[in-house]
Design an enzyme around this catalytic site. Structure first.
Site, short mmCIF file in Angstrom:
data_model
loop_
_atom_site.label_atom_id
_atom_site.label_comp_id
_atom_site.label_asym_id
_atom_site.label_seq_id
_atom_site.Cartn_x
_atom_site.Cartn_y
_atom_site.Cartn_z
N GLN A 17 -3.34 2.00 -2.76
CA GLN A 17 -4.40 2.82 -2.18
C GLN A 17 -4.87 2.43 -0.77
OE1 GLN A 17 -9.00 4.20 -3.11
NE2 GLN A 17 -7.93 3.18 -4.73
N SER A 18 -5.02 1.12 -0.54
CA SER A 18 -5.67 0.72 0.72
C SER A 18 -4.84 1.13 1.94
CB SER A 18 -5.90 -0.80 0.73
OG SER A 18 -4.66 -1.48 0.69
N ASP A 73 16.41 0.16 0.77
CA ASP A 73 16.34 -1.14 0.11
C ASP A 73 16.29 -2.18 1.22
OD1 ASP A 73 16.58 -3.54 -1.13
OD2 ASP A 73 18.34 -3.01 -2.34
N THR A 74 15.11 -2.67 1.51
CA THR A 74 14.94 -3.56 2.66
C THR A 74 15.37 -4.98 2.37
OG1 THR A 74 12.63 -3.86 2.06
CG2 THR A 74 13.12 -2.16 3.67
N ARG A 104 9.08 -12.87 3.73
CA ARG A 104 10.19 -13.14 2.80
C ARG A 104 11.31 -12.12 2.99
NH1 ARG A 104 5.95 -14.45 -0.64
NH2 ARG A 104 5.87 -12.41 -1.65
N LYS A 136 -3.16 -12.08 -4.64
CA LYS A 136 -3.01 -10.63 -4.71
C LYS A 136 -4.38 -10.05 -5.04
CE LYS A 136 1.76 -10.20 -6.24
NZ LYS A 136 2.64 -9.62 -7.25
N VAL A 137 -4.68 -8.92 -4.51
CA VAL A 137 -6.03 -8.38 -4.70
C VAL A 137 -6.00 -6.87 -4.94
CG1 VAL A 137 -8.22 -7.94 -3.51
CG2 VAL A 137 -7.21 -10.21 -3.42
N GLU A 139 -8.79 -3.44 -5.84
CA GLU A 139 -10.13 -2.93 -5.53
C GLU A 139 -11.29 -3.79 -6.04
OE1 GLU A 139 -11.32 0.01 -3.91
OE2 GLU A 139 -13.25 -0.89 -4.36
N ASP A 168 -10.53 -0.73 -1.40
CA ASP A 168 -9.25 -0.14 -1.00
C ASP A 168 -9.41 0.88 0.13
OD1 ASP A 168 -7.64 -1.54 -2.71
OD2 ASP A 168 -7.66 -0.04 -4.30
N GLY A 247 -33.38 0.18 2.17
CA GLY A 247 -33.91 0.29 3.52
C GLY A 247 -35.42 0.12 3.47
N GLY A 248 -36.08 0.53 4.54
CA GLY A 248 -37.53 0.36 4.61
C GLY A 248 -38.31 1.48 3.92
N GLN A 249 -37.61 2.51 3.44
CA GLN A 249 -38.29 3.64 2.80
C GLN A 249 -37.95 3.60 1.30
OE1 GLN A 249 -40.25 5.37 4.67
NE2 GLN A 249 -39.44 5.17 6.75
N1 COA Z 1 12.96 -2.55 -0.71
C1 COA Z 1 13.08 -3.75 -1.32
N2 COA Z 1 12.03 -4.49 -1.69
C2 COA Z 1 10.81 -4.00 -1.42
C3 COA Z 1 10.61 -2.76 -0.78
C4 COA Z 1 11.76 -2.02 -0.42
N3 COA Z 1 11.67 -0.84 0.18
N4 COA Z 1 9.30 -2.54 -0.67
C5 COA Z 1 8.69 -3.61 -1.21
N5 COA Z 1 9.59 -4.50 -1.66
C6 COA Z 1 9.34 -5.76 -2.31
C7 COA Z 1 8.54 -6.73 -1.47
O1 COA Z 1 9.37 -7.33 -0.54
C8 COA Z 1 8.01 -7.68 -2.53
O2 COA Z 1 9.03 -8.59 -2.87
P1 COA Z 1 8.83 -10.18 -3.01
O3 COA Z 1 7.69 -10.38 -3.95
O4 COA Z 1 10.15 -10.64 -3.57
O5 COA Z 1 8.54 -10.74 -1.68
C9 COA Z 1 7.86 -6.77 -3.73
O6 COA Z 1 8.51 -5.55 -3.42
C10 COA Z 1 6.49 -6.38 -4.21
O7 COA Z 1 5.49 -6.51 -3.31
P2 COA Z 1 4.00 -6.86 -3.76
O8 COA Z 1 3.15 -6.49 -2.61
O9 COA Z 1 3.95 -8.26 -4.24
O10 COA Z 1 3.71 -5.83 -4.98
P3 COA Z 1 2.90 -6.07 -6.33
O11 COA Z 1 2.98 -4.77 -7.04
O12 COA Z 1 3.32 -7.25 -7.09
O13 COA Z 1 1.38 -6.33 -5.84
C11 COA Z 1 -0.69 -5.78 -4.76
C12 COA Z 1 0.53 -5.26 -5.50
C13 COA Z 1 -1.50 -4.56 -4.29
C14 COA Z 1 -1.56 -6.64 -5.66
C15 COA Z 1 -0.26 -6.62 -3.53
O14 COA Z 1 0.65 -5.84 -2.77
C16 COA Z 1 -1.40 -7.05 -2.62
O15 COA Z 1 -2.15 -7.98 -2.94
N6 COA Z 1 -1.52 -6.42 -1.45
C17 COA Z 1 -2.50 -6.76 -0.45
C18 COA Z 1 -3.87 -6.32 -0.83
C19 COA Z 1 -3.95 -4.85 -1.12
O16 COA Z 1 -3.63 -4.00 -0.32
N7 COA Z 1 -4.50 -4.57 -2.29
C20 COA Z 1 -4.95 -3.23 -2.61
C21 COA Z 1 -3.95 -2.38 -3.18
S1 COA Z 1 -4.70 -0.80 -3.34
#
Ligand code: COA
Length: 415
Positions: A17-18, A73-74, A104, A136-137, A139, A168, A247-249
């Site tokens: 979402q964010s 696939d990055t 990474r 990891k975080v 909302e 978010d 607020g003040g009101q």
């Molecule tokens: N091709 C290949 N790999 C990809 C990819 C692509 N196109 N897009 C993403 N990935 C991989 C990433 O490289 C990562 O791999 P790694 O863990 O081996 O380094 C993996 O996908 C997942 O990324 P991650 O962000 O860890 O996802 P998650 O689902 O485990 O965590 C969150 C989700 C939201 C908790 C986390 O992304 C986060 O804390 N983000 C920052 C705060 C945030 O925005 N939170 C609010 C979300 S609304």
């Protein structure tokens, strides 16, 4: 008509979402937003909270309008090269992966700078540098860590999170401002830069008044507009203030006609000082306008509970809309508690484009929240979210790949 961000290309590496909130806003302002998704899977929200089987969820569609989708696939070496080509072509990379994920993948700030020194790299993270920077975080974690939960709810209950997605969507908004500011600075310096919006910081920014109150509390030991005054006790930290105005009101949420069966038959009522005499007239307590115990804001503070109880006796005889009509005539600030159903059906919000109906090829028609920020010279037209990888070929062709190369990359699983 031209758009404010015409010509700005965004590599949208966001999910959930964010980040998507941020890039959707930039798309609404005219940027070309290319969302890079994982081949075969895509943004996890495509399949979360689904209301129709095998169709992109409302969670996804409502956060990804006006974007194009490519799947890469990055982690595949050839996929990496495609991402490098995109980095070279774009102005901004926006990401909200878990801390360290981009590094990474091999895309450190230094590497991105080598590829494109003008690139702005914008990130949402849960926390800034400090003890929680690797966490990891989501909302509600941000709402709790940013001071919103400890200051929301009633004094005799636990901390409460709010329905507004201040962690978010709120942080996405902060990030969008950082990005356009960095784009502006780049017009002078020619250089890109990193933009970081930490969710804890974004929430805290929205809770600014509570840090104000913390310091007032430390200085005076009491805050007279809080419901804890005059009967309750204050502790060391800002307490939960229920529905007090902040607020003040002084203000409070009061029952209206029908509250016994309608959970939203309530009105927010503010006893604004300049209209105190009018309030007294409306509720039939004319004597309060001159009674020294009620005539001044300071005199009223110890009686707020009784005052609101008396006003509520009046509001309970009117529906929230009737009360609004009467109170507005006298310039008394108030607001109906609107349900999502009422908001969705409100014609004026449809007219301004704040609520929009969008058509989607597999879902059909649905409602969404349009651009809440209206620019007179850059109108927003909300178009549907992309299907997974819908624009892969189109974007690859724009990057200079031939149909044969595209097909080879597809066979290799890179796209
Ligand atoms: N091709 C290949 N790999 C990809 C990819 C692509 N196109 N897009 C993403 N990935 C991989 C990433 O490289 C990562 O791999 P790694 O863990 O081996 O380094 C993996 O996908 C997942 O990324 P991650 O962000 O860890 O996802 P998650 O689902 O485990 O965590 C969150 C989700 C939201 C908790 C986390 O992304 C986060 O804390 N983000 C920052 C705060 C945030 O925005 N939170 C609010 C979300 S609304």
């Amino acid at each position: 008509m031209s758009k404010a961000l015409d010509g700005v290309r965004i590599l949208d590496f966001t999910h959930v979402q964010s980040g998507p909130t941020c890039t959707q806003l930039l798309a609404w302002f005219g940027a070309d937003v290319v969302k890079v998704e994982r081949a075969g899977a895509g943004d996890i929200t495509r399949e979360q909270l689904r209301d129709i089987p095998d169709v992109d969820s409302l969670y996804f569609t409502m956060l990804n309008h006006n974007k194009r989708s490519v799947t890469i696939d990055t982690k595949n070496p050839e996929g990496k090269q495609v991402l490098e080509a995109l980095i070279q072509k774009c102005d901004v990379l926006v990401e909200n992966f878990a801390p360290g994920a981009l590094d990474r993948m091999g895309f450190t700030w230094e590497r991105i700078q080598e590829l494109n020194p003008r690139m702005i790299v914008a990130s949402v993270k849960g926390f800034g540098p400090g003890p929680y920077e690797d966490c990891k975080v989501y909302e509600n974690v941000a709402q709790c860590a940013g001071g919103a939960a400890s200051t929301t709810g009633f004094d005799d209950g636990p901390p409460v999170v709010t329905g507004a997605q201040i962690g978010d969507s709120g942080t996405g908004l902060h990030l969008a401002l950082g990005i356009v500011t960095a784009l502006y600075q780049r017009t002078h310096t020619g250089r890109g830069q990193r933009v970081l919006a930490a969710m804890q910081d974004g929430v805290l920014n929205l809770c600014r008044v509570k840090l104000r109150d913390q310091q007032r509390l430390e200085r005076t030991g009491v805050m007279k507009e809080y419901p804890q005054y005059p009967n309750g006790e204050f502790g060391e930290a800002v307490p939960r203030a229920g529905n007090a105005s902040g607020g003040g009101q002084p203000g409070w949420i009061l029952k209206c006609k029908g509250w016994e069966t309608d959970p939203n038959a309530y009105i927010y009522f503010i006893t604004q000082a300049p209209v105190w005499a009018k309030i007294c007239n409306v509720i039939g307590k004319e004597e309060w306008a001159t009674d020294p115990d009620y005539a001044t804001p300071a005199a009223r503070l110890p009686h707020l509970k009784d005052i609101f109880a008396e006003i509520e006796r009046w509001t309970m005889t009117k529906t929230k809309f009737e009360a609004m009509q009467i109170l507005n005539k006298y310039d008394i600030p108030c607001g109906p508690i609107l349900s999502m159903k009422e908001i969705a059906e409100e014609p004026s919000l449809r007219k301004t484009g704040t609520i929009v109906e969008v058509d989607h090829p597999t879902r059909g028609k649905y409602l969404t929240v349009g651009n809440p920020i209206k620019l007179s010279d850059s109108p927003t037209e909300v178009t549907r979210s992309p299907l997974l990888g819908e624009h892969t070929d189109e974007v690859m062709a724009e990057l200079g790949y031939s149909p044969e190369q595209i097909s080879a990359l597809r066979t290799a699983g890179a796209i």
